[in-house]
Design a protein around this motif. Structure first.
Motif, PDB file in Angstrom:
ATOM      1  N   VAL A 177       0.838  -1.203   0.000  1.00  0.00           N
ATOM      2  CA  VAL A 177       0.000   0.000   0.000  1.00  0.00           C
ATOM      3  C   VAL A 177       0.871   1.251   0.000  1.00  0.00           C
ATOM      4  CG1 VAL A 177      -1.549   1.343   1.449  1.00  0.00           C
ATOM      5  CG2 VAL A 177      -2.078  -1.012   0.932  1.00  0.00           C
ATOM      6  N   ALA A 178       1.918   1.232   0.812  1.00  0.00           N
ATOM      7  CA  ALA A 178       2.812   2.388   0.849  1.00  0.00           C
ATOM      8  C   ALA A 178       3.735   2.343  -0.356  1.00  0.00           C
ATOM      9  CB  ALA A 178       3.630   2.354   2.128  1.00  0.00           C
ATOM     10  N   PRO A 179       3.814   3.426  -1.148  1.00  0.00           N
ATOM     11  CA  PRO A 179       4.683   3.388  -2.331  1.00  0.00           C
ATOM     12  C   PRO A 179       6.151   3.334  -1.915  1.00  0.00           C
ATOM     13  CG  PRO A 179       3.734   5.555  -2.051  1.00  0.00           C
ATOM     14  CD  PRO A 179       3.117   4.696  -1.018  1.00  0.00           C
ATOM     15  N   PRO A 180       7.020   2.803  -2.783  1.00  0.00           N
ATOM     16  CA  PRO A 180       8.444   2.774  -2.475  1.00  0.00           C
ATOM     17  C   PRO A 180       8.975   4.192  -2.295  1.00  0.00           C
ATOM     18  CG  PRO A 180       7.961   1.591  -4.526  1.00  0.00           C
ATOM     19  CD  PRO A 180       6.712   2.255  -4.094  1.00  0.00           C
ATOM     20  N   GLY A 181      10.038   4.341  -1.531  1.00  0.00           N
ATOM     21  CA  GLY A 181      10.548   5.658  -1.187  1.00  0.00           C
ATOM     22  C   GLY A 181      10.868   6.511  -2.410  1.00  0.00           C
ATOM     23  N   GLY A 182      10.414   7.767  -2.380  1.00  0.00           N
ATOM     24  CA  GLY A 182      10.719   8.693  -3.464  1.00  0.00           C
ATOM     25  C   GLY A 182       9.973   8.429  -4.747  1.00  0.00           C
ATOM     26  N   LYS A 183       8.976   7.570  -4.690  1.00  0.00           N
ATOM     27  CA  LYS A 183       8.244   7.241  -5.915  1.00  0.00           C
ATOM     28  C   LYS A 183       6.794   7.696  -5.780  1.00  0.00           C
ATOM     29  CE  LYS A 183      11.555   4.781  -7.870  1.00  0.00           C
ATOM     30  NZ  LYS A 183      12.179   5.154  -9.141  1.00  0.00           N
TER      31      LYS A 183
END
Lengths: 204, 332
Positions: B243-249
């Motif tokens: 659910v949480a997008p990958p960092g910086g994306k």
């Protein structure tokens, strides 16, 4: 030796096999449509050794889901009555035109849910069908062996007992004790000796 | 005198009084949902078992941490007698998806809400073409999915995100497609588990349907400064996305499919999000391919789970056959 397959798994070219149960044909391939074991049955008549190219010499391939216990083998939750199935049913209601029955065994296997069927007055016996009276053929509670003649309407399967082997196989008399058949249209109480009319199935 | 007659009109407390219960605090020890480190092309580990519920024809249980769901298949059973439905030459399939009240991060009600109905109809679409319904006339097959745990955030949150995501671009980037990703993972799990349950029930099918889900992300900077030429940088495709997008994306779109691997057919396709119009065709194709790859990966698990019961029966039969053979040797 026998391999396990899942639905969608190809079993061989359609030209080399006759499809049995639990398989279907897609893109000229025999495909499994059940989870189970592959069973290949060679053609019944081995005498036709000369005509090897004929399709009748191809083995029949089917997928069978094995049962864990004999009891499980005798029941089938996915079994449905089909035309010309032999069923056992219990008469639930009768009126002048038809007897309503609840089907609980289809082709010697107990079904998961009971199906409703009707035996219309013209389907009770083979001869003199205009003289048949439902009230002298069946009573509520009788166990009847019948044949499915049609899938019927949305709620009822149409059943027939128009054969010697079909009809009442178990019945209780009006006083509630079990009766035995004495001829093709009468049954007699074992205790009171009272005789009642039924469309009796011929004992094997 | 005699004791006062008890008050029967009200719910009376116990006569001896009560003590308020004291619960030990577990929140400090509760394991946090850790951000698992896995490559974007790899799906989460799947736990799938069949035949757990004895009272139904077929059943399955699926776990893709933190998603947990169970599927029951009932039937083929006779159609309801009094219904106005006409003669049905083919089996009537009904699908029902229900979140347990405690299954989402926001508590749900007991009545089916709109996202549950939506998932139900998508599951129907995924399965209906795979079942050989013509073999089961005048009957109905019911597929009931109960979701016990998920990353979903409840219907109200979903509705807000979905509507706003379409209406305005004011929404914070990390919220875009959040509900779709959560529901997409749920739907893919539903499809896979329901096929396993149908296979367990012994209902004939053309092919097993496995679910797959993939999301596409871009660099945050690209998403903010996205020009009219739609020229965005490197895209990141993630199969089975968290659910949480990958960092910086920043998320662009999510795709869920129901896929029949042996026939190479897609039975259900659900894409939501933004895919550029000019490059749209290739973008969409790439995303669907990723989802297909995810569905192929789960198919292996599905095959093994579907075989589970038959394998057990065959193993048992061979064991008894072996024992009998030993007996013969001993007597002989």
């Amino acid at each position: 030796m026998t391999s396990l397959v899942v639905p969608g798994q190809p079993l061989g070219p359609a030209s080399a096999y006759i499809p049995g149960t639990g398989v279907h044909i897609f893109n000229n391939q025999v495909i499994a449509s059940l989870v189970g074991q592959v069973v290949t049955v060679p053609p019944a008549s081995s005498s036709s050794s000369s005509s090897t190219t004929s399709t009748s010499t191809n083995p029949t391939i089917s997928v069978v889901k094995p049962a864990l216990t004999p009891e499980e083998e005798a029941t089938s939750a996915t079994l449905l009555p089909d035309v010309s199935s032999i069923v056992l049913c219990r008469i639930t209601r009768i009126n002048a035109r038809q007897a309503t029955a609840s089907i609980f065994v289809v082709n010697d296997r107990v079904v998961g849910d009971e199906f409703q069927g009707v035996i219309r007055v013209q389907d009770v016996r083979l001869t003199e069908i205009d003289k048949v009276k439902i009230f002298t053929s069946f009573r509520p509670g009788d166990i009847v062996r019948a044949k499915v003649i049609s899938l019927g309407d949305q709620s009822n399967y149409y059943l027939s007992t128009a054969s010697n082997e079909l009809g009442v196989i178990m019945a209780n008399s009006e006083s509630g004790d079990q009766m035995y058949p004495i001829n093709w249209k009468e049954m007699k109480s074992a205790r009171t000796g009272a005789v009642e009319e039924r469309k009796v199935a011929k004992p094997f | 005198m005699a004791a006062k007659a008890p008050d029967r009109r009200r719910n009376n407390p116990p006569s001896h009084g009560t003590t308020a219960p004291v619960f030990l605090s577990t929140s400090a020890d509760a394991p946090k949902a850790q951000q698992e480190a896995r490559p974007p092309g790899e799906i989460r580990k799947i736990f799938l078992r069949t035949g757990l519920i004895a009272s139904v024809t077929g059943s399955s249980f699926l776990e893709i941490s933190p998603l947990k769901l169970s599927v029951s298949v009932l039937g083929p059973r006779p159609l309801p007698r009094s219904s106005t439905t006409p003669f049905a030459a083919q089996a009537i399939l009904t699908t029902e998806v229900k979140f347990a009240p405690f299954a989402s991060t926001v508590r749900r009600g007991y009545l089916r809400d709109s996202s549950e109905r939506d998932l139900g109809s998508r599951l129907y679409q995924a399965l209906v073409g795979a079942i050989r319904r013509e073999l089961y006339p005048k009957s109905r097959i019911e597929v009931v999915v109960t979701i016990l745990d998920s990353e979903d955030e409840g219907d109200e949150v979903n509705t807000i995100f979905m509507e706003e995501g379409k209406a305005s671009s004011e929404l914070k980037y990390w919220d875009v497609g959040r509900a779709e990703r959560a529901l997409g993972v749920v739907l893919a799990g539903c499809i896979t588990a329901a096929s396993a349950a149908l296979a367990d029930a012994g209902i004939e099918m053309y092919d097993l349907v496995s679910g797959g889900v993939a999301s596409v992300f871009v660099d945050e900077a690209d998403s903010k400064g996205k020009g009219k030429d739609n020229s965005v940088g490197e895209k990141l495709y993630v199969r089975d996305p968290p659910v949480a997008p990958p960092g910086g994306k920043a998320p662009l779109a999510t795709c869920v499919i129901g896929y029949m691997a042996a026939r190479d057919e897609i039975s259900e396709l659900w894409i939501s999000g933004k895919l550029g119009t000019r490059n749209g065709v290739t973008e969409m194709d790439e995303l669907v391919d990723e989802a297909v790859a995810a569905a192929r990966a789960s198919r292996g698990v599905l095959n093994e789970a579907a075989k589970e019961r038959v394998k057990f029966i065959v193993g048992k039969a061979q064991a008894t056959a072996g024992a009998e053979g030993k007996d013969v040797e001993m007597t002989g």
